[in-house]
Design a protein around this motif. Structure first.
Motif, PDB file in Angstrom:
ATOM      1  N   PHE A 180       0.865  -1.168   0.000  1.00 46.96           N
ATOM      2  CA  PHE A 180       0.000   0.000   0.000  1.00 46.96           C
ATOM      3  C   PHE A 180       0.904   1.220   0.000  1.00 46.96           C
ATOM      4  N   ILE A 181       0.529   2.242  -0.751  1.00 43.53           N
ATOM      5  CA  ILE A 181       1.148   3.559  -0.652  1.00 43.53           C
ATOM      6  C   ILE A 181       0.137   4.409   0.107  1.00 43.53           C
ATOM      7  N   GLN A 182       0.478   4.799   1.331  1.00 43.29           N
ATOM      8  CA  GLN A 182      -0.457   5.461   2.231  1.00 43.29           C
ATOM      9  C   GLN A 182      -0.159   6.953   2.382  1.00 43.29           C
ATOM     10  N   ALA A 183      -1.210   7.731   2.535  1.00 48.45           N
ATOM     11  CA  ALA A 183      -1.149   9.134   2.956  1.00 48.45           C
ATOM     12  C   ALA A 183      -2.322   9.300   3.930  1.00 48.45           C
ATOM     13  N   SER A 184      -2.181   8.694   5.094  1.00 50.11           N
ATOM     14  CA  SER A 184      -3.277   8.581   6.050  1.00 50.11           C
ATOM     15  C   SER A 184      -3.453   9.856   6.869  1.00 50.11           C
ATOM     16  N   PRO A 185      -4.672  10.423   6.895  1.00 48.78           N
ATOM     17  CA  PRO A 185      -4.925  11.594   7.736  1.00 48.78           C
ATOM     18  C   PRO A 185      -4.970  11.205   9.214  1.00 48.78           C
ATOM     19  N   ASN A 186      -4.838  12.187  10.074  1.00 48.26           N
ATOM     20  CA  ASN A 186      -4.871  11.979  11.516  1.00 48.26           C
ATOM     21  C   ASN A 186      -6.098  11.143  11.893  1.00 48.26           C
ATOM     22  N   ALA A 229       5.167 -11.643   6.927  1.00 45.67           N
ATOM     23  CA  ALA A 229       5.578 -10.397   7.579  1.00 45.67           C
ATOM     24  C   ALA A 229       5.043  -9.181   6.821  1.00 45.67           C
ATOM     25  N   GLU A 230       4.843  -8.080   7.559  1.00 44.43           N
ATOM     26  CA  GLU A 230       4.508  -6.798   6.937  1.00 44.43           C
ATOM     27  C   GLU A 230       5.534  -5.780   7.418  1.00 44.43           C
ATOM     28  N   VAL A 231       6.025  -4.976   6.487  1.00 38.82           N
ATOM     29  CA  VAL A 231       7.046  -3.969   6.784  1.00 38.82           C
ATOM     30  C   VAL A 231       6.477  -2.599   6.448  1.00 38.82           C
ATOM     31  N   PHE A 232       6.496  -1.703   7.428  1.00 45.53           N
ATOM     32  CA  PHE A 232       6.007  -0.337   7.255  1.00 45.53           C
ATOM     33  C   PHE A 232       7.215   0.587   7.140  1.00 45.53           C
ATOM     34  N   VAL A 233       7.359   1.268   6.007  1.00 44.23           N
ATOM     35  CA  VAL A 233       8.438   2.223   5.799  1.00 44.23           C
ATOM     36  C   VAL A 233       7.815   3.615   5.875  1.00 44.23           C
ATOM     37  N   LEU A 234       8.092   4.332   6.953  1.00 45.99           N
ATOM     38  CA  LEU A 234       7.499   5.645   7.177  1.00 45.99           C
ATOM     39  C   LEU A 234       8.343   6.715   6.503  1.00 45.99           C
ATOM     40  N   HIS A 235       7.706   7.516   5.665  1.00 45.73           N
ATOM     41  CA  HIS A 235       8.410   8.563   4.938  1.00 45.73           C
ATOM     42  C   HIS A 235       8.222   9.922   5.591  1.00 45.73           C
ATOM     43  N   GLU A 236       7.019  10.172   6.132  1.00 50.35           N
ATOM     44  CA  GLU A 236       6.694  11.491   6.678  1.00 50.35           C
ATOM     45  C   GLU A 236       5.523  11.354   7.640  1.00 50.35           C
ATOM     46  N   GLY A 237       5.510  12.153   8.689  1.00 48.05           N
ATOM     47  CA  GLY A 237       4.426  12.116   9.660  1.00 48.05           C
ATOM     48  C   GLY A 237       4.724  11.134  10.769  1.00 48.05           C
ATOM     49  N   SER A 238       3.682  10.793  11.539  1.00 45.02           N
ATOM     50  CA  SER A 238       3.861   9.872  12.656  1.00 45.02           C
ATOM     51  C   SER A 238       2.613   9.022  12.833  1.00 45.02           C
ATOM     52  N   PHE A 297      -2.461   0.261  12.845  1.00 44.17           N
ATOM     53  CA  PHE A 297      -1.847   1.564  13.100  1.00 44.17           C
ATOM     54  C   PHE A 297      -2.910   2.647  13.052  1.00 44.17           C
ATOM     55  N   THR A 298      -2.574   3.773  13.649  1.00 43.90           N
ATOM     56  CA  THR A 298      -3.402   4.965  13.578  1.00 43.90           C
ATOM     57  C   THR A 298      -2.486   6.151  13.330  1.00 43.90           C
ATOM     58  N   ALA A 299      -2.760   6.920  12.285  1.00 35.47           N
ATOM     59  CA  ALA A 299      -1.971   8.126  12.002  1.00 35.47           C
ATOM     60  C   ALA A 299      -2.183   9.122  13.133  1.00 35.47           C
ATOM     61  N   ARG A 322       2.667   9.473   5.706  1.00 36.48           N
ATOM     62  CA  ARG A 322       3.030   8.933   4.398  1.00 36.48           C
ATOM     63  C   ARG A 322       3.974   7.754   4.623  1.00 36.48           C
ATOM     64  N   MET A 323       3.560   6.607   4.100  1.00 36.75           N
ATOM     65  CA  MET A 323       4.369   5.404   4.276  1.00 36.75           C
ATOM     66  C   MET A 323       4.033   4.382   3.203  1.00 36.75           C
ATOM     67  N   THR A 324       4.902   3.401   3.084  1.00 35.13           N
ATOM     68  CA  THR A 324       4.690   2.257   2.218  1.00 35.13           C
ATOM     69  C   THR A 324       4.569   1.040   3.122  1.00 35.13           C
ATOM     70  N   CYS A 325       3.478   0.299   2.966  1.00 35.81           N
ATOM     71  CA  CYS A 325       3.194  -0.878   3.790  1.00 35.81           C
ATOM     72  C   CYS A 325       3.428  -2.113   2.921  1.00 35.81           C
ATOM     73  N   ILE A 326       4.553  -2.779   3.137  1.00 38.12           N
ATOM     74  CA  ILE A 326       4.998  -3.865   2.269  1.00 38.12           C
ATOM     75  C   ILE A 326       4.539  -5.220   2.793  1.00 38.12           C
ATOM     76  N   HIS A 327       3.837  -5.955   1.940  1.00 35.52           N
ATOM     77  CA  HIS A 327       3.406  -7.323   2.233  1.00 35.52           C
ATOM     78  C   HIS A 327       4.344  -8.254   1.473  1.00 35.52           C
ATOM     79  N   THR A 328       4.978  -9.163   2.180  1.00 32.78           N
ATOM     80  CA  THR A 328       5.970 -10.040   1.559  1.00 32.78           C
ATOM     81  C   THR A 328       5.290 -11.233   0.879  1.00 32.78           C
ATOM     82  N   ASN A 329       4.381 -10.891  -0.038  1.00 31.42           N
ATOM     83  CA  ASN A 329       3.603 -11.900  -0.757  1.00 31.42           C
ATOM     84  C   ASN A 329       3.075 -11.260  -2.039  1.00 31.42           C
TER      85      ASN A 329
END
Length: 122
Positions: A32-38, A50-59, A87-89, A96-103
């Motif tokens: 997923f390419i995310q831009a999740s609002p608060n 496994a799922e890997v979350f790569v956070l680019h911006e925000g928290s 997760f909750t923004a 902004r993050m990329t949520c990687i599914h290893t499948n």
């Protein structure tokens, strides 16, 4: 042959776009390419990989098993296969993050918190 896929060509909207590897030549990863609002985020769930979350911006606040993780842009959160997570923004601007599914496809088991409580209290 290399593929070049524009963000707008992926299914979804400005909050979340989905890439499934199976639909792009059998690539062994989905994301997923995310831009999740608060306040935005998925309910607790798990995957058989496994799922890997790569956070680019925000928290955001991440649930991972029994742990609560406060993570910000520039960090990575790794959740092992089978572990309940979500997760909750939490930033003023989008998370902004990329949520990687290893499948090559996404396999999700949604959990109800009541069912999880029942499992923990026989």
């Amino acid at each position: 042959m290399a593929l070049h896929i524009q963000n707008d060509d992926l299914p979804g909207n400005e909050t979340s776009r989905t890439f499934l590897g199976r639909d792009h030549g059998g690539v062994p990863v989905s994301f997923f390419i995310q831009a999740s609002p608060n306040g935005h985020g998925p309910k607790p769930h798990r995957h058989p990989y496994a799922e890997v979350f790569v956070l680019h911006e925000g928290s955001g606040t991440f649930l991972a098993g029994d742990a609560t993780i406060e993570a910000t842009g520039g960090s990575v959160v790794v959740v092992p296969a089978g572990e309940l997570h979500g997760f909750t923004a939490s930033s003023a601007g989008p998370l902004r993050m990329t949520c990687i599914h290893t499948n090559d496809e996404m396999v999700t088991e949604w959990a109800s918190l009541a069912a999880e409580d029942d499992d923990q209290h026989p």
